[in-house]
Design an enzyme around this catalytic site. Structure first.
Site, PDB file in Angstrom:
ATOM      1  N   SER A  82       0.784  -1.234   0.000  1.00 39.22           N
ATOM      2  CA  SER A  82       0.000   0.000   0.000  1.00 39.22           C
ATOM      3  C   SER A  82       0.815   1.284   0.000  1.00 39.22           C
ATOM      4  O   SER A  82       0.306   2.324  -0.417  1.00 39.22           O
ATOM      5  CB  SER A  82      -0.883   0.029   1.243  1.00 39.22           C
ATOM      6  OG  SER A  82      -1.545  -1.201   1.372  1.00 39.22           O
ATOM      7  N   SER A  83       2.028   1.253   0.490  1.00 34.22           N
ATOM      8  CA  SER A  83       2.754   2.515   0.577  1.00 34.22           C
ATOM      9  C   SER A  83       2.985   3.123  -0.800  1.00 34.22           C
ATOM     10  O   SER A  83       3.204   4.323  -0.931  1.00 34.22           O
ATOM     11  CB  SER A  83       4.082   2.308   1.314  1.00 34.22           C
ATOM     12  OG  SER A  83       4.729   1.161   0.843  1.00 34.22           O
TER      13      SER A  83
END
Lengths: 422, 694
Positions: free
Chosen positions: B315-316
């Site tokens: 997700s980053s």
């Protein structure tokens, strides 16, 4: 004290032998001494720095020795060599005593051999003086015996015995090189004086056998010979020194690395004493060695000329003996350094570091120069000049001998001897 | 007239005899000159070469290796001279007659072996090899050096002196901070070659140059002359100053290790970057090792995984997807996106969200980390633009740091442009590989207003004499996005650490923190599918959001106890970030700095200054007020219970009370004399006994 004063008076008494010395010879000798000082500095600077923390340690001493040497040379060139006669046996005795002392353990050990006698801070090497003392004695004795030299019992044996004793003392130190030079000198002088050839051949065969025996059954000497013979194999141990020495010569090539640029000093032990010629070879090249050889050739050639022109047999013997001493010693030294010969401890006359060697060489040269002096013609009548009591006394006694002896001009100082004796 | 007499002397032929002898001498002279000609003129060249070889053969002087400093000049790796002993067997056996050699060799070997603790047989073999140089034992202890010197110097009791032993200084590398930055620094092999990490990467700089040295050795191996090198230090290698800050590095490593232990992870990485210069302030790896005894460590421990390991970020990456989307106008900051109630079909793949929702603002897309919305942004951009955008943030390329084994990561694992599914999954960080360094530099680009900086690890290289060889200057690799977009994304990222965001654990009191959590499934190498147990928990961010001081990327590999990035990695970010902020002296929001002028005008300036300092020190252990017998009269105090306090606090408190503290030991306070609760007169002695914390 009184005796000493008298000795000096006798030695320095004026004689009529005031002709010019052989100036060429004197020049070569002085040049060699100066050259020696320079080379000793170049060869010793690193060792001196490491051992004493003073780069000029050896230089300073060699300069002092050189000054002393010049002084002695000048002095002996002035002393009429005939006046040395009365000191012959004294010198022989003193030298033999010193040799014996150094053998008996008063010696200062250096390089595994007791060649030095320590007198306070000074180390004397008596075998250097022994060579000169032997020459003077042989000259005196051979001159005295004249025709009897041809006989074995009178002409050969006594000389061999005295020389043999000295050689044994040298071997005992051990100084093999010194013994070889003594033997060669004895042989040379006997031969020239007219000893019969077959005696000499017999004696030299005996000597060779004895020499072989000495070498073969002294392990270290034999090892040295073997190492010399097979240098490549032993270059790291027994033949290290000759190998480094040869390497030193070789790296000089034709013109050398330049004065003070030699680097074999780092590897060659005793570079400033016995192996100084290797450093000369490295720094000055083949040209330098050639010039050095020429210098010694000149010395020997002039010396032999002096011997031939000497006014009597005594002078002739002395001159020839001294010339051969210089020539032989230089030859052997360089031969060892180039590994033509197995290693023995011999100095290069006038050049190697060391007081004993330098001073004795200088005295020898002074005597040789004195032999070269001619008797100035037209000044024979010294009495007219009125030189003081001693001089006149000498001349008077000399005149007395002139009546009794058939060869007046041969032995003008015979009177002095007689005077001493009475 | 004389010559006539001589020649005429009754049959003795003096002239002839003299001539004969002179002839002998002349022959000798001839041989001498011929030999010297042969030796010097003909073979001279060979001899000269041999002599030069001899002089230079053992010129193995190794220059002192340069020191590695941190940014504040604290040494991280230094070289210390340690004695080593070598043998010159030729020197040892010089003058020994041939038949005595075995005996002497044995005797010497026994003595040497005893002094060095070696096998006598081995030493004896060494001696009998007769080499001019052989190491006997390297890096010996002081005691061994003394024993060797005793052997080689004097005639020690009844034993002959052993020649040819040479004790020389040899460099040994020491890492005074032990395991600090181990995988980053690397280690040096005994031969002086850097073998890993910076020691390998900067080996040419650190090692120095041997070939500059021209020296001479004499026959016993001593170095005598070294042309032109008067200053020993000029021989040394260059000193290297890193951008790493020892303090931040320490905290990063400590927090990473703590998290790895708490969550039973297999490894991790923390990178702290100054976003405006690209300088790496900390580069922590776990597991690490102590380079002082690198032999006991496994290769696994030595890996600088921050730089050499790639992982699927998860997700980053969404912050970069959004940044690229905003840059290309694919979305607007105020736009709301539909999230398909947590399930979306792209071709034959279903994308799911952990927090199913319908309409989300762009800020919420990040805050609750919606995969579907990120995929939608990616799809609306198209594969090519998204790929191009990621590349602009530095993904998929190596930065060229001077550490070995830097990975470039993979954006297109199959080597062809993405198909639709790949574009969608790449938009939320699946199917691509990045390094933690790339994440750190990427987030630093968002922090500094859109410029991707070159990561700087080496600040300055200087010669041992202090001459600067090269100095790093901040360099912009490229502009990743416009400053406006970067600003917007930074604001969106603040939402992650606030309110309902996934990264509230990263929030630091008094500062606005911009960040993004990630919990990425790892691919199981056996099945080739995503594993259900193995995750990579990560957090990237920077603080303070409006004017960042540090950008931090945290990655924890395979945590077992919990795997959410917000729970595992975010706390590391918080602690490291808080430390860095304190370190740089940034005051928390809401606190007002007290002007010095005010302090000076206070009734008691010293007291006022002291109060301010005390406030800035943060929390203090609560003072245990103890009830005790006896009333406190004027000029008396009751001794409080300060057990467990650090020394400085305890001493300060004692001074405040007016008693004279006497300190024993170090660590935390374990005992007080008199005991707490006792009433003592002011000025009396209070003995405080400290013990190290267990």
């Amino acid at each position: 004290m009184n005796a000493l004063m008298r000795t000096f008076r006798v030695l320095l008494a004026r004689s009529d032998r005031t002709g010019p010395v052989d100036q060429g010879l004197a020049a070569v000798a002085v040049a060699l001494i100066g050259f020696g000082v320079v080379m000793v500095y170049s060869a010793s600077v690193i060792e001196a720095t490491i051992d004493f923390g003073d780069a000029q340690f050896y230089l300073k001493r060699q300069v002092l020795y050189a000054l002393g040497a010049l002084l002695l040379m000048g002095l002996f060139a002035r002393i009429d060599y005939h006046k040395l006669r009365p000191f012959t046996y004294g010198a022989l005795a003193v030298v033999t005593l010193l040799l014996t002392l150094s053998v008996l353990g008063f010696g200062h050990t250096g390089g595994g051999a007791a060649r030095w006698l320590a007198v306070g801070p000074v180390h004397i090497q008596p075998s250097e003086a022994a060579k000169l003392a032997l020459i003077i004695w042989l000259a005196y004795s051979l001159d005295k015996k004249q025709e009897q030299v041809k006989t074995f019992w009178i002409g050969v044996l006594p000389h061999l015995i005295i020389a043999g004793v000295m050689m044994l003392l040298c071997l005992k130190q051990p100084d093999f090189g010194g013994a070889v030079v003594l033997l060669a000198l004895t042989f040379t002088m006997l031969f020239v004086a007219g000893a019969r050839l077959h005696w000499l051949v017999l004696v030299s065969m005996g000597g060779s056998l004895a020499g072989y025996w000495l070498v073969r059954f002294r392990a270290y000497r034999w090892d040295r010979i073997m190492a010399w013979w097979d240098m490549g194999e032993h270059r790291q141990d027994l033949a290290y020194q000759p190998f480094q020495s040869v390497m030193s010569f070789g790296s000089g090539e034709l013109t050398g690395l330049g004065l003070g640029r030699g680097l074999q000093v780092l590897y060659l032990p005793e570079a400033h004493t016995d192996f100084i010629s290797a450093i000369i070879g490295e720094e000055l090249g083949f040209v330098g060695i050639l010039v050095l050889c020429t210098a010694y050739l000149l010395i020997v050639a002039r010396g032999v000329r002096i011997a031939l022109r000497a006014e009597d047999d005594y002078g002739s013997h002395i001159a020839f003996g001294i010339s051969v001493l210089f020539g032989l010693q230089a030859l052997l030294n360089m031969g060892v350094a180039m590994s033509i010969l197995p290693t023995k401890g011999l100095t290069l006359p006038f050049v190697s570091y060391g007081g004993s060697s330098l001073l004795v060489s200088a005295v020898a040269m002074g005597i040789l120069l004195n032999v070269s002096r001619g008797r100035e013609t037209g000044k024979g009548n010294s009495r007219a000049r009125g030189r003081g009591p001693e001089a006149s006394a000498t001349v008077v006694t000399a005149a007395g001998f002139a009546v009794s002896r058939p060869r007046p001009c041969r032995d003008p100082m015979g009177g002095a001897v007689a005077e001493e004796a009475t | 007239m004389n010559s006539a007499q001589l020649s005429g002397r009754g049959g003795r032929w003096v002239r002839m005899r003299m001539g004969l002898l002179c002839g002998f001498l002349a022959v000798g002279l001839g041989v001498l000159v011929a030999t010297s000609y042969q030796l010097m003129a003909s073979d001279g060249k060979a001899w000269r070469e041999l002599a030069e070889q001899q002089r230079q053969r053992r010129l193995h002087v190794v220059p002192k290796r340069g020191t590695i400093y941190d940014r504040n000049g604290s040494a991280l790796a230094i070289t210390v001279e340690v004695p080593s002993v070598s043998l010159d067997a030729v020197e040892l056996l010089r003058g020994v007659p041939g038949r005595d050699v075995p005996g002497v060799a044995r005797e010497a070997a026994n003595a040497i072996a005893e002094a060095l603790g070696l096998d006598p047989a081995v030493v004896e073999r060494r001696i009998l090899e007769k080499r001019r140089f052989a190491w006997l034992k390297r890096r010996i202890s002081e005691g061994e050096a003394v024993a060797i010197r005793a052997l080689s110097s004097t005639e020690s009791a009844g034993r002959r002196r052993v020649r040819g032993l040479l004790v020389e200084g040899e460099g040994q590398r020491f890492y005074p901070r032990r395991a600090l930055g181990g995988p980053l620094l690397g280690f040096v092999a005994p031969d002086g070659e850097g073998k890993d990490g910076l020691e390998l990467g900067l080996d040419d700089n650190l090692k120095g140059h041997v070939e500059l040295l021209r020296g001479l050795r004499d026959r016993s191996g001593r170095l005598l002359l070294a042309d032109g090198i008067q200053d020993e230090r000029a021989l040394a290698g260059h000193d290297v100053q890193l951008t790493i800050d020892q303090g931040i590095q320490f905290v990063a490593e400590r927090e990473l290790e703590a998290a790895v232990r708490i969550f039973e992870a297999s490894g991790g990485s923390v990178i702290v970057v100054d976003p405006f210069t690209g300088e790496l302030l900390a580069l922590a790896n776990w597991p690490g090792y102590n380079p002082n005894d690198y032999r006991t460590s496994a290769v696994e421990q030595r890996r600088n995984r921050s730089v050499s390991d790639t992982y699927e970020p998860g997700s980053s990456v969404k912050i970069f997807t959004l940044a690229v989307g905003l840059a290309h106008g694919a979305i607007a900051p105020t736009q709301r996106l539909y999230c398909e109630k947590g399930m979306m079909q792209v071709d034959n793949v279903t994308i799911r969200d952990t927090h199913p929702s319908e309409w989300l603002s762009v800020a919420d897309v990040l805050a609750i980390s919606s995969n579907i919305c990120a995929a939608k942004v990616g799809l609306s951009l198209g594969g090519a633009k998204l790929y191009e955008g990621f590349r602009r943030f530095g993904f998929g390329e190596a930065s060229g740091m001077p550490v070995p084994g830097e990975a470039s990561g993979t954006l297109r694992p199959r080597g062809r442009p993405w198909v639709q599914v790949e574009t969608a999954s790449a938009a939320f960080g699946q199917g691509i590989g990045v390094t933690n360094l790339q994440m750190a530099m990427g987030v630093a680009a968002l922090a500094n207003g859109g410029e991707l900086m070159e990561p700087i690890l080496v600040r300055r290289v200087a010669t041992a004499t202090g001459e600067v060889v090269r100095e790093a200057v901040p360099r912009v690799r490229r502009r990743a996005v416009s400053a406006r977009v970067a600003r917007t994304v930074a604001e969106l990222m603040v939402a992650v650490t606030e309110g309902e965001g996934t990264g509230t654990e990263a929030a630091i009191e008094g500062y606005r923190v911009a960040g993004k959590t990630a919990t990425a499934q790892k691919t199981d190498p056996r099945t080739g599918r995503y594993s259900l147990d193995d995750y990579i928990a990560s957090f990237v961010g920077f603080v303070p959001a409006e004017k960042p001081v540090v950008a931090i990327a945290v990655m924890v590999d395979s945590p077992r106890v919990d795997h959410a990035g917000g729970n595992v990695a975010a706390p590391i970010f918080r602690r490291v970030g808080a430390m860095a902020l304190t370190y740089y002296g940034l005051l928390p929001q809401g606190t007002k700095p007290t002007p010095v002028a005010d302090l000076a005008q206070a009734p008691d300036p010293a007291q006022a200054t002291y109060e301010v300092l005390r406030r800035s020190e943060g929390k203090k252990p609560p003072v245990q007020e103890v009830a005790g017998a006896g009333a406190v009269r004027e000029g008396q105090v009751r001794v409080p219970d300060m057990t467990g306090w650090p020394a400085r606090e305890a001493v300060r408190r004692a001074v405040e009370l007016g008693v004279t503290p006497e300190v024993q030991g170090t660590g935390l306070l374990s005992r007080q004399v008199p005991t707490p609760g006792t009433v003592v007169s002011k000025g009396e002695k209070l003995t405080l006994v400290f013990e190290p914390a267990t």
